[in-house]
Design an enzyme around this catalytic site. Structure first.
Site, PDB file in Angstrom:
ATOM      1  N   HIS A 102       4.266  10.015 -18.054  1.00 28.88           N
ATOM      2  CA  HIS A 102       4.632   8.654 -18.446  1.00 28.88           C
ATOM      3  C   HIS A 102       4.102   7.749 -17.342  1.00 28.88           C
ATOM      4  CE1 HIS A 102       7.999  11.052 -20.151  1.00 28.88           C
ATOM      5  NE2 HIS A 102       8.040  10.164 -21.110  1.00 28.88           N
ATOM      6  N   ASP A 105       6.306   7.706 -14.363  1.00 35.09           N
ATOM      7  CA  ASP A 105       6.413   8.928 -13.545  1.00 35.09           C
ATOM      8  C   ASP A 105       5.441   8.849 -12.383  1.00 35.09           C
ATOM      9  OD1 ASP A 105       7.928   9.953 -15.665  1.00 35.09           O
ATOM     10  OD2 ASP A 105       6.194  10.970 -16.544  1.00 35.09           O
ATOM     11  N   GLU A 233       6.015  11.800 -31.456  1.00 34.75           N
ATOM     12  CA  GLU A 233       6.849  12.972 -31.164  1.00 34.75           C
ATOM     13  C   GLU A 233       8.215  12.787 -31.825  1.00 34.75           C
ATOM     14  OE1 GLU A 233       6.862  14.129 -27.014  1.00 34.75           O
ATOM     15  OE2 GLU A 233       8.941  14.768 -27.190  1.00 34.75           O
ATOM     16  N   GLU A 269       8.125  19.068 -30.650  1.00 34.19           N
ATOM     17  CA  GLU A 269       8.863  19.666 -29.530  1.00 34.19           C
ATOM     18  C   GLU A 269       9.934  20.619 -30.053  1.00 34.19           C
ATOM     19  OE1 GLU A 269       9.918  17.191 -26.259  1.00 34.19           O
ATOM     20  OE2 GLU A 269      11.830  18.209 -25.950  1.00 34.19           O
ATOM     21  N   HIS A 272      13.554  19.411 -29.924  1.00 33.13           N
ATOM     22  CA  HIS A 272      13.786  18.315 -30.873  1.00 33.13           C
ATOM     23  C   HIS A 272      13.961  18.873 -32.283  1.00 33.13           C
ATOM     24  CE1 HIS A 272      11.698  15.131 -28.105  1.00 33.13           C
ATOM     25  NE2 HIS A 272      12.680  15.785 -27.513  1.00 33.13           N
ATOM     26  N   ASP A 308      19.692  18.025 -25.881  1.00 31.82           N
ATOM     27  CA  ASP A 308      18.314  18.334 -25.520  1.00 31.82           C
ATOM     28  C   ASP A 308      18.277  18.899 -24.099  1.00 31.82           C
ATOM     29  OD1 ASP A 308      15.613  18.284 -26.019  1.00 31.82           O
ATOM     30  OD2 ASP A 308      15.335  16.197 -25.466  1.00 31.82           O
ATOM     31  N   ASP A 310      16.164  21.118 -22.816  1.00 34.98           N
ATOM     32  CA  ASP A 310      14.798  21.307 -22.300  1.00 34.98           C
ATOM     33  C   ASP A 310      14.656  22.535 -21.385  1.00 34.98           C
ATOM     34  OD1 ASP A 310      13.881  19.126 -23.696  1.00 34.98           O
ATOM     35  OD2 ASP A 310      13.945  17.757 -21.995  1.00 34.98           O
TER      36      ASP A 310
END
Ligand code: XUL
Ligand code: CO
Length: 443
Positions: A102, A105, A233, A269, A272, A308, A310
């Site tokens: 991003h 980031d 996404e 994802e 997701h 989520d 991850d």
């Protein structure tokens, strides 16, 4: 220059399936040929900048727990420089070919749009140099349109066009950075593009606003020569309880409704999919069926936890099925496998980042090998082909070609009598899959 990962002196090596070294690959061998392509070409792994280099281990119940040696500096820009150095050291030692980011980031937001843009330009220049030096490439870029307080009520879907314009300026710059760094994809994840209460929401217009931003991005892409692909996404919930890009099917409908199908694909994802109460495979197949499976965010949800999380994907079955779907569509031209995954809060040592990525790359590399074997042997493909054989001849074919009528079908059905009962053989097939996953020798 500072070394941020002194425990890993040399790039991670392939030692083969008999190795028990957690800092070596058992399956991933970049130049190994599988079905005519190298593993690196098939898998296109990308390291996610946000989780791996900016993650702090914070969760809703507690603040940061990681002490990252690169998270230091006299100014935010200096921290960003150190982080970039650490990122390229990590990615190079890991041997992943790509990374994703991003805008926020890689470069800190300043007090004004101009200062923010200067920060981004500075980092992009450095990243470009580092890419040249190391051979690491950018897979895709995106803009963080959800963290800043101004996006509390959405970015593109915000009731205030001023906030929309702020988001638009971020998309413009993030897309330009992606082009500058040679990224082949640009992702829109609709972080706060959803709603909490319909009582204060004009849903129809909010969806139109999002489409407007996508069209503006397409126009700008043309202007600056972005030859890559836009990805949306899907995600069902979090942070909103109703996200507009709920799942692959919703998102495809959105792209069709607003005339965006030719410039967009989906970035699917795993976690997701779980949030939408689908399996990863369901979402992948839905996207692939529309010719829109562009890229994957690989991770997994913690079983029984409804958010989520991850986690790093490690499950042999899921990785194999995902790779089967990718093989069936002959790869990912614009996208790859992005590790949108974070080490657990308790895995706070920097070395844990290596353990996680090495095991994750191996899980997908083995998944690829098994998927290729399944494909070569054709066992599962044949079962599905046989199951639908009736559609390739006679009346079945006519139906699909649109060459029949309800009246003709009535006459035909009456003549045939009652259809035969045919078993779906699910358990037999699951057993075959298990043989491939756990018993068939893969070297
Ligand atoms: C959030 C998520 C994002 C996107 C990029 O759940 O997956 O990190 O992948 O914005
Ligand atoms: Co993601």
């Amino acid at each position: 220059m500072t070394t941020y990962f002194p425990e890993v002196k040399k790039p991670i090596r392939y030692e083969g399936p008999d190795s028990r070294n957690p800092l070596a690959f058992k399956w991933y061998k970049a130049d190994r040929k599988v079905g005519g392509k190298t593993m690196a070409q098939h898998l296109k792994f990308a390291v996610a900048y946000w989780h791996t280099f900016k993650g702090t281990g914070a969760d809703p119940f507690g603040g940061p727990v990681y002490d990252r040696p690169w998270d230091v500096g006299a100014t935010p820009l200096e921290v960003a420089h150190n982080t970039l150095d650490a990122a390229f050291e990590f990615i190079t030692k890991l041997g992943a070919p790509y990374y994703c980011f991003h805008d926020r980031d890689i470069a800190p937001e300043g007090d004004t749009i101009n200062e923010t843009n200067r920060n981004l330009d500075d980092i992009v220049k450095r990243a470009k140099r580092k890419q040249r030096e190391t051979g690491v490439k950018l897979l895709w870029g995106t803009a963080c349109l959800f963290a800043h307080p101004r996006y509390t009520h959405g970015a593109a879907s915000n009731p205030d066009p001023h906030v929309f314009a702020m988001a638009a300026s971020q998309v413009k710059r993030a897309l330009e950075a992606t082009v500058e760094l040679g990224g082949t994809g640009y992702v829109f994840w609709g972080g706060r593009e959803g709603y909490i209460s319909l009582l204060n929401t004009n849903m129809k217009q909010e969806r139109e606003q999002i489409a407007a931003l996508f069209h503006l991005a397409v126009d700008h892409a043309k202007k600056i020569g972005f030859k890559g692909m836009f990805f949306v996404e899907p995600k069902a919930k979090e942070p909103s309880n109703h996200q507009y890009d709920f799942d692959a099917a919703h998102t495809l409908n959105f792209l069709r409704e607003f005339g965006l199908m030719d410039r967009f694909m989906l970035n699917i994802e795993a976690n997701h999919a779980t949030l939408a109460t689908h399996s990863f495979e369901h979402e992948l197949v839905t996207a692939a069926g529309a010719g829109k499976l562009g890229s994957l965010d690989i991770n997994r949800g913690e079983e029984g936890v409804g958010w989520d999380t991850d986690n790093f994907a490690m499950d042999a079955r899921s990785c194999t099925l995902a790779m089967s779907i990718i093989l069936a569509q002959r790869g990912l031209r614009y996208g790859g496998l992005n590790f949108d995954a974070k080490v657990r809060r308790g895995s706070f040592d920097t070395i844990d980042l290596f353990y996680a990525h090495v095991a994750g790359m191996d899980a997908f590399a083995r998944g690829l090998l098994v998927a290729q074997k399944l494909k070569d042997d054709g066992v599962l493909d044949q079962i599905v082909r046989d199951r639908y054989a009736g559609w390739r001849r006679g009346m079945g074919r006519k139906i699909l070609q649109g060459k029949t009528t309800l009246t003709q079908l009535e006459t035909w059905a009456a003549r045939q009598g009652e259809p035969a009962k045919v078993s779906g053989r699910q358990e037999m097939i699951e057993g075959i899959l298990n043989d491939y996953l756990y018993a068939t020798k893969i070297d």
